[in-house]
Design an enzyme around this catalytic site. Sequence first.
Site, PDB file in Angstrom:
ATOM      1  N   SER A 170      34.773  46.001 -17.717  1.00  0.00           N
ATOM      2  CA  SER A 170      33.894  46.030 -18.876  1.00  0.00           C
ATOM      3  C   SER A 170      32.462  46.330 -18.492  1.00  0.00           C
ATOM      4  O   SER A 170      31.996  45.952 -17.422  1.00  0.00           O
ATOM      5  CB  SER A 170      33.955  44.666 -19.579  1.00  0.00           C
ATOM      6  N   GLY A 171      31.750  46.994 -19.403  1.00  0.00           N
ATOM      7  CA  GLY A 171      30.315  47.191 -19.258  1.00  0.00           C
ATOM      8  C   GLY A 171      29.548  46.011 -19.834  1.00  0.00           C
ATOM      9  O   GLY A 171      28.331  45.943 -19.729  1.00  0.00           O
ATOM     10  N   ASP A 172      30.277  45.096 -20.470  1.00  0.00           N
ATOM     11  CA  ASP A 172      29.676  43.873 -21.012  1.00  0.00           C
ATOM     12  C   ASP A 172      30.515  42.717 -20.471  1.00  0.00           C
ATOM     13  O   ASP A 172      31.250  42.876 -19.499  1.00  0.00           O
ATOM     14  CB  ASP A 172      29.696  43.952 -22.555  1.00  0.00           C
ATOM     15  N   ASP A 173      30.410  41.539 -21.093  1.00  0.00           N
ATOM     16  CA  ASP A 173      31.218  40.421 -20.611  1.00  0.00           C
ATOM     17  C   ASP A 173      32.713  40.749 -20.758  1.00  0.00           C
ATOM     18  O   ASP A 173      33.126  41.359 -21.739  1.00  0.00           O
ATOM     19  CB  ASP A 173      30.900  39.165 -21.437  1.00  0.00           C
TER      20      ASP A 173
END
Length: 384
Positions: A170-173
Amino acid sequence: MSHTMKLCPKLRNAYVCVISIIVILVSVAECSGVQYQAISCRKHSAVLTDFGAVGDGKTSNTKVFNNAIKNLSKYANDGGAILIVPPGKWLTGSFNLTSHFTLFLQKGAVILASQHESEWPSLPVLPSYGRGRDAPGGRFSSLIFGTNLTDVVITDSCTNTKIEDCYIVSGDDCIAVKSGWDQYGIKVGIPTQYLIIRRLTCISPDSAMIALGSEMSGGIKHIRAEDNIAINTQSAIRIKTAVGRGGYVKDIFVKGMTLKTIKYVFWMTGAYGSHADSGFNPKALPKITRINYRDITADNVTYSARLDGITNDPFTGICLSNVHIKVSEENKKLQWNCTNIAGVTSNVTPQPCSLLPQKEGQDCPYPEDKLPIDNVQLKTCSFK
Ligand SMILES: *[C@@H]1O[C@H](CO)[C@@H](O)[C@H](O)[C@H]1NC(C)=O
Ligand SMILES: *[C@@H]1O[C@H](CO)[C@@H](O)[C@H](O)[C@H]1NC(C)=O
Ligand SMILES: *[C@@H]1O[C@H](CO)[C@@H](O)[C@H](O)[C@H]1NC(C)=O
Ligand SMILES: *[C@@H]1O[C@H](CO)[C@@H](O)[C@H](O)[C@H]1NC(C)=O
Ligand SMILES: *[C@@H]1O[C@H](CO)[C@@H](O)[C@H](O)[C@H]1NC(C)=O
């Protein structure tokens, strides 16, 4: 049947035949069925390709997913339906689930999220958020979306609020646990609770493996995380909150984490900011307490911990035990940066900050009972 089973090696929940042509010819009738575990078996089934899907990783299947699920939604009151996603790379934007429905990914089936914003419709704001998180007046729908659903199962990639055996890049959480934003979340007041996350493997270079918050105004409690792995990830489990959030994060239990190339093993942030609007109550302080971590090994770590509570609202009851951290540049940086926190540690290296004194021989608690979701009896279902 017993000889057939032996010929079909068990791969997760599916029996797949990888045997010689001759044997397949003999036993194809018995062997071609796929078995899966589910709360309820579905009477109707369909394959994604029945609806014209193309699994080349390039063709958009957004309409196909939505049409297929719409088609199957009519069986909600007639034994339910399962949509089988066969091996292939299925590119899609957001699609909606339906009730009494199972989304079944066969081995080798990959759902790829579309990079085109037009495939991510904007939805009305949630009452517990006041405004859209992504943009004022709107929020993007999730990849796999649904509201007011009952009896929905996504088999083989996660189940219900038990998230098991997932692999997420993921590029986020990788997993974000939330419960509403500032005054809107406080008003709705619905916590996220009794969630268990097991055997997750996460790669998230700029974010957390599991984030609790920052929108946690309805409360987050009774969360368990067991045997999770993070590689090349900014932080393992991060608590994010701010003045004005209210709510709480409490009774968090983490057991067994293997971390490799991590910036912060422990990270708690009380000054996350980010408000829905200026109407938040500056006196609404979040309560962060009883946060337990045990049995952790971490390698190639930049900082052991950054634990940053709130002035006059310390994060309390932090417990760390049996934690072994190998830092990449020892002693060059402040390894444990602690402010406005309180707790204890046992068998933790490198040595923690003075706000987390050692209490040797004491393991942090991890509940021995099962959560209700663990007691749900699964049936063995099959389809051909
Ligand atoms: C959708 O459902 C109908 C039955 O209502 C069925 O006849 C039709 O074949 C289905 N569509 C597809 C593409 O399978
Ligand atoms: C999915 O559900 C949302 C909320 O109910 C709705 O606004 C949206 O139009 C639905 N999308 C599709 C493709 O049906
Ligand atoms: C979901 O259910 C609630 C309460 O029953 C209702 O108010 C709301 O309109 C429903 N939302 C959708 C998208 O169906
Ligand atoms: C250790 O972490 C750094 C980033 O902090 C990364 O560039 C490097 O490749 C990692 N080394 C190993 C052996 O994984
Ligand atoms: C320690 O944490 C505080 C509060 O987050 C921060 O302001 C400070 O810069 C940090 N110190 C170092 C040396 O990283």
